[in-house]
Scaffold this motif. Sequence first.
Motif, PDB file in Angstrom:
ATOM      1  N   ARG A   1      23.208  36.320   4.952  1.00 30.48           N
ATOM      2  CA  ARG A   1      24.124  35.634   4.047  1.00 30.48           C
ATOM      3  C   ARG A   1      24.813  34.477   4.739  1.00 30.48           C
TER       4      ARG A   1
ATOM      5  N   LYS B   1      27.342  35.886   0.346  1.00 31.14           N
ATOM      6  CA  LYS B   1      26.237  36.111  -0.571  1.00 31.14           C
ATOM      7  C   LYS B   1      24.992  36.459   0.243  1.00 31.14           C
TER       8      LYS B   1
ATOM      9  N   SER C   1      20.623  37.242   0.121  1.00 34.25           N
ATOM     10  CA  SER C   1      19.443  36.898  -0.655  1.00 34.25           C
ATOM     11  C   SER C   1      18.419  38.023  -0.630  1.00 34.25           C
TER      12      SER C   1
ATOM     13  N   LYS D   1      18.563  37.542  -5.948  1.00 29.69           N
ATOM     14  CA  LYS D   1      19.681  37.494  -5.021  1.00 29.69           C
ATOM     15  C   LYS D   1      20.778  38.430  -5.498  1.00 29.69           C
ATOM     16  N   VAL D   2      21.615  38.845  -4.564  1.00 34.48           N
ATOM     17  CA  VAL D   2      22.711  39.744  -4.890  1.00 34.48           C
ATOM     18  C   VAL D   2      23.980  39.273  -4.198  1.00 34.48           C
ATOM     19  N   THR D   3      25.099  39.882  -4.569  1.00 31.79           N
ATOM     20  CA  THR D   3      26.373  39.667  -3.902  1.00 31.79           C
ATOM     21  C   THR D   3      26.717  40.922  -3.113  1.00 31.79           C
TER      22      THR D   3
ATOM     23  N   GLU E   1      25.146  42.526  -8.627  1.00 24.74           N
ATOM     24  CA  GLU E   1      24.310  41.415  -9.068  1.00 24.74           C
ATOM     25  C   GLU E   1      24.879  40.103  -8.538  1.00 24.74           C
ATOM     26  N   ARG E   2      24.041  39.097  -8.433  1.00 26.46           N
ATOM     27  CA  ARG E   2      24.483  37.797  -7.926  1.00 26.46           C
ATOM     28  C   ARG E   2      25.537  37.213  -8.865  1.00 26.46           C
TER      29      ARG E   2
END
Length: 292
Positions: A13, A19, A21, A42-44, A103-104
Motif C-alpha cells: 500500500r 490502501k 491492491s 483493490k481493497v482498503t 471494499e475499496r
Amino acid sequence: MFYVNVADILKQRRPDTKKASGYYPRKSPADTDPLVENQEGKVTVKTERGSGLFSPQSSTLHHEYELYRQLSPSQGVPSVYWHGHHRFKRGHACGWRYYLVLERLGPTLHHAVQVRLGRPRLASSGLFFSLEEIADIGKQMVSTLKFIHRKNFIHGDVQPRKIVYDLSFKRMLLIGFGATQDLEPLPRLPAGAESSIVFSSRFHQQGDALSRRDDMESLGYVLVFLFRGQLPWQAHGMAADSILSMKSSIATENLCSGLQPLCEYMNSVKALASDQIPDYDNLSRMLGLLAS
C-alpha cells in the motif's frame, strides 16, 4: 491461486492512504489464519497496533468487524472481507497488529472539504458543496442511519471523516464503527473508541447514553460543515466545555442561516426524546427541499 501473509499487505500500500491492491479473503470470516487471496481488484486496509498480551477481543477493529458483518452488505455500509492479526517485533519492541479489510473506498467528506478549501468557492453561491450535493448526501445518510437504527445500533460518531464516497462517487458509505453501541443493553466499548466532540450531539457530549437522536443531530452538523467549510465552534481551538456551551446556546436559525430546510431538520431532531424513533422519511423530505 496466490496467497500472501497479511503483514505483506502493508508493503503493497501507499503509506499516506493506507490502501492496498489486489487482496480479498480466502477463508470464512470466522478464520483467523492471516492469509488472503490475490484477485483482480483493490481493497482498503485499516490497521491498529496493540501491545502486550494478544487479545483480539479488546481491539477496536474486532468490534468494528463484528458490526460490519451484521450490517453489510447494505446500501450505505461497505462490504467487509477479512479481519486478522499479525505479531511484529522491531528491535526490543514487540506486539500485535490488527487488520480490517474492506471494499475499496473513495475519499472522505473531510478530505473533499479540505480540497475545496484550497480552491475558489463555487461561482455566485459561495458554497463549498452545492445544495444539490448536500441534499443528496443528507438523504443517503438518513437512509443509512435508519437501516442501522433498525438493526438496533447507534453509530455514535457521525462526522465527515466517517462518511466516504464509493469509487463511482455516487454512493455515500458510513464507516468507522469503533464507537457504535447497541440500543439496549449498552456494551462496554474498547478503550479509545471515542467520538468526535466537534460533531457529537449536545446530549452525548454531556455524557448521556447514546440514542437515535444523537446520530441525527450529528448528521445535521455535518451538513452545515459541508455548506460553510467549518462549524462556529471549530475556530480558535475551543475547549470541550466552550464547544458544548456554544452548541447549547446558538440559535438554530443562526447555525443554519441560508438553509431553511436544514433549520427545520435540526429543530425536529433536537425536539426528539431520547427513546423516540425519528420520522426518517419526513427528515429525508426536509433535506430534499435543499435542492429545490
